[in-house]
Design a protein around this motif. Structure first.
Motif, PDB file in Angstrom:
ATOM      1  N   ASN A  36       0.799  -1.220   0.000  1.00  7.70           N
ATOM      2  CA  ASN A  36       0.000   0.000   0.000  1.00  7.70           C
ATOM      3  C   ASN A  36       0.837   1.277   0.000  1.00  7.70           C
ATOM      4  O   ASN A  36       0.290   2.370   0.074  1.00  7.70           O
ATOM      5  CB  ASN A  36      -0.942   0.001   1.208  1.00  7.70           C
ATOM      6  N   ASP A  37       2.161   1.129  -0.065  1.00  8.49           N
ATOM      7  CA  ASP A  37       3.001   2.318  -0.184  1.00  8.49           C
ATOM      8  C   ASP A  37       4.166   2.012  -1.127  1.00  8.49           C
ATOM      9  O   ASP A  37       4.570   0.850  -1.276  1.00  8.49           O
ATOM     10  CB  ASP A  37       3.522   2.770   1.187  1.00  8.49           C
ATOM     11  N   PRO A  38       4.710   3.022  -1.796  1.00  2.00           N
ATOM     12  CA  PRO A  38       5.711   2.804  -2.845  1.00  2.00           C
ATOM     13  C   PRO A  38       6.976   2.088  -2.383  1.00  2.00           C
ATOM     14  O   PRO A  38       7.444   1.157  -3.048  1.00  2.00           O
ATOM     15  CB  PRO A  38       6.030   4.224  -3.325  1.00  2.00           C
ATOM     16  N   GLU A  39       7.544   2.512  -1.268  1.00  2.00           N
ATOM     17  CA  GLU A  39       8.827   1.947  -0.858  1.00  2.00           C
ATOM     18  C   GLU A  39       8.709   0.482  -0.460  1.00  2.00           C
ATOM     19  O   GLU A  39       9.559  -0.344  -0.805  1.00  2.00           O
ATOM     20  CB  GLU A  39       9.426   2.773   0.290  1.00  2.00           C
ATOM     21  N   SER A  40       7.650   0.159   0.277  1.00  2.00           N
ATOM     22  CA  SER A  40       7.424  -1.238   0.638  1.00  2.00           C
ATOM     23  C   SER A  40       7.198  -2.078  -0.610  1.00  2.00           C
ATOM     24  O   SER A  40       7.722  -3.193  -0.743  1.00  2.00           O
ATOM     25  CB  SER A  40       6.218  -1.346   1.572  1.00  2.00           C
ATOM     26  N   GLY A  41       6.422  -1.530  -1.548  1.00  2.00           N
ATOM     27  CA  GLY A  41       6.159  -2.246  -2.790  1.00  2.00           C
ATOM     28  C   GLY A  41       7.424  -2.498  -3.580  1.00  2.00           C
ATOM     29  O   GLY A  41       7.658  -3.607  -4.076  1.00  2.00           O
ATOM     30  N   LYS A  42       8.252  -1.473  -3.706  1.00  2.00           N
ATOM     31  CA  LYS A  42       9.502  -1.621  -4.462  1.00  2.00           C
ATOM     32  C   LYS A  42      10.405  -2.671  -3.825  1.00  2.00           C
ATOM     33  O   LYS A  42      10.984  -3.515  -4.524  1.00  2.00           O
ATOM     34  CB  LYS A  42      10.227  -0.278  -4.546  1.00  2.00           C
ATOM     35  N   THR A  43      10.508  -2.636  -2.499  1.00  2.00           N
ATOM     36  CA  THR A  43      11.350  -3.599  -1.789  1.00  2.00           C
ATOM     37  C   THR A  43      10.889  -5.031  -2.041  1.00  2.00           C
ATOM     38  O   THR A  43      11.698  -5.928  -2.321  1.00  2.00           O
ATOM     39  CB  THR A  43      11.329  -3.314  -0.275  1.00  2.00           C
ATOM     40  N   GLN A  44       9.579  -5.242  -1.967  1.00  2.00           N
ATOM     41  CA  GLN A  44       9.050  -6.596  -2.168  1.00  2.00           C
ATOM     42  C   GLN A  44       9.222  -7.068  -3.608  1.00  2.00           C
ATOM     43  O   GLN A  44       9.539  -8.233  -3.854  1.00  2.00           O
ATOM     44  CB  GLN A  44       7.579  -6.634  -1.762  1.00  2.00           C
ATOM     45  N   VAL A  45       9.005  -6.158  -4.559  1.00  2.00           N
ATOM     46  CA  VAL A  45       9.172  -6.531  -5.970  1.00  2.00           C
ATOM     47  C   VAL A  45      10.618  -6.940  -6.241  1.00  2.00           C
ATOM     48  O   VAL A  45      10.886  -7.927  -6.940  1.00  2.00           O
ATOM     49  CB  VAL A  45       8.760  -5.368  -6.896  1.00  2.00           C
ATOM     50  N   ILE A  46      11.563  -6.193  -5.696  1.00  2.00           N
ATOM     51  CA  ILE A  46      12.978  -6.515  -5.893  1.00  2.00           C
ATOM     52  C   ILE A  46      13.294  -7.904  -5.332  1.00  2.00           C
ATOM     53  O   ILE A  46      14.066  -8.668  -5.913  1.00  2.00           O
ATOM     54  CB  ILE A  46      13.868  -5.447  -5.224  1.00  2.00           C
ATOM     55  N   GLN A  47      12.651  -8.237  -4.221  1.00  2.00           N
ATOM     56  CA  GLN A  47      12.910  -9.529  -3.580  1.00  2.00           C
ATOM     57  C   GLN A  47      12.293 -10.697  -4.348  1.00  2.00           C
ATOM     58  O   GLN A  47      12.926 -11.743  -4.517  1.00  2.00           O
ATOM     59  CB  GLN A  47      12.372  -9.515  -2.149  1.00  2.00           C
ATOM     60  N   ILE A  48      11.062 -10.520  -4.834  1.00  2.00           N
ATOM     61  CA  ILE A  48      10.351 -11.668  -5.409  1.00  2.00           C
ATOM     62  C   ILE A  48      10.353 -11.696  -6.937  1.00  2.00           C
ATOM     63  O   ILE A  48      10.039 -12.730  -7.529  1.00  2.00           O
ATOM     64  CB  ILE A  48       8.898 -11.727  -4.897  1.00  2.00           C
ATOM     65  N   GLN A  49      10.692 -10.560  -7.588  1.00  2.00           N
ATOM     66  CA  GLN A  49      10.819 -10.513  -9.049  1.00  2.00           C
ATOM     67  C   GLN A  49       9.596 -11.106  -9.774  1.00  2.00           C
ATOM     68  O   GLN A  49       9.708 -12.090 -10.515  1.00  2.00           O
ATOM     69  CB  GLN A  49      12.082 -11.261  -9.478  1.00  2.00           C
ATOM     70  N   PRO A  50       8.416 -10.521  -9.600  1.00  2.00           N
ATOM     71  CA  PRO A  50       7.215 -11.059 -10.258  1.00  2.00           C
ATOM     72  C   PRO A  50       7.250 -10.842 -11.771  1.00  2.00           C
ATOM     73  O   PRO A  50       7.992  -9.992 -12.273  1.00  2.00           O
ATOM     74  CB  PRO A  50       6.084 -10.252  -9.623  1.00  2.00           C
ATOM     75  N   ASP A  51       6.428 -11.604 -12.474  1.00  2.00           N
ATOM     76  CA  ASP A  51       6.336 -11.431 -13.928  1.00  2.00           C
ATOM     77  C   ASP A  51       5.698 -10.090 -14.287  1.00  2.00           C
ATOM     78  O   ASP A  51       6.113  -9.426 -15.236  1.00  2.00           O
ATOM     79  CB  ASP A  51       5.503 -12.558 -14.546  1.00  2.00           C
TER      80      ASP A  51
END
Length: 207
Positions: A36-51
């Protein structure tokens, strides 16, 4: 066949949960989560690398296109899709230029959402057609192009009906700063009042 992995960044929790419910039950997709916030989202995306990463346009502190550019630097395999209410040609063009693969309005039906995501996963770029002829012929466009990035962002929010207080809260600005930007918009574009400004901006941002 492996499933298409998805992650969603949107500060409206109820909407994000609704999208999650739609996609969790759909074949071909695997829902990896939401933020629900940009920084948390970016961190998680970097970790899990979704399609695929779905992003809203208006997010706390920055917009979804800016965030998408940051994400691409760390997760280049993730395809970016703008999922937002802000349906206008300017944002769509910005998304294209930023390397996004698609645009989906929040009002889209379930089948449209699913089909767009399937096509994006296959490498296609899916964007709606926009009517830009009226904009290109508008004599005020040259002045509009000279506005700063922040001024254009506030201009869009004015068109969407946000009050100065709401704009300040959304962009983490002081009320004084927002009101100063609004006055500058009127002066730079050569108008006398907010009504004239709003009429012009509706022409700029219309389809």
């Amino acid at each position: 066949m492996s499933k298409i992995t998805l992650f969603h960044i949107d500060d409206h929790l109820l909407f994000s949960q609704g999208v999650s419910s739609l996609l969790k039950g759909a074949p071909h997709f695997e829902w990896l989560g939401e933020a629900n916030d940009p920084e948390s989202g970016k961190t998680q995306v970097i970790q899990i690398q979704p399609d695929i990463v779905l992003l809203d346009y208006f997010l706390p502190g920055k917009n979804g296109i800016e965030l998408g550019k940051e994400i691409s630097g760390f997760s280049p395999r993730s395809k970016l899709v703008l999922l937002t209410m802000e349906k206008n040609h300017t944002i769509i063009q910005q998304a294209k230029e930023a390397g996004f693969y698609g645009f989906i309005p929040k009002s889209a039906e379930r089948d449209v959402l699913l089909n767009t995501l399937l096509n994006v996963a296959a490498g296609e770029k899916i964007f709606p057609q926009t009517k830009v002829q009226d904009i290109e012929e508008n004599p005020g466009l040259s002045k509009f192009k000279q506005l700063s990035k922040r001024e254009k962002e506030i201009a869009l929010m004015v068109v969407q009906g946000f009050t100065s207080v709401e704009i300040a809260e959304k962009l983490f600005l002081s009320l004084l700063t927002v009101n100063t930007h609004r006055r500058n918009l009127i002066q730079k574009l050569g108008f006398k009042n907010v009504a004239q400004l709003s009429a012009f901006l509706n022409q700029i941002y219309k389809y």
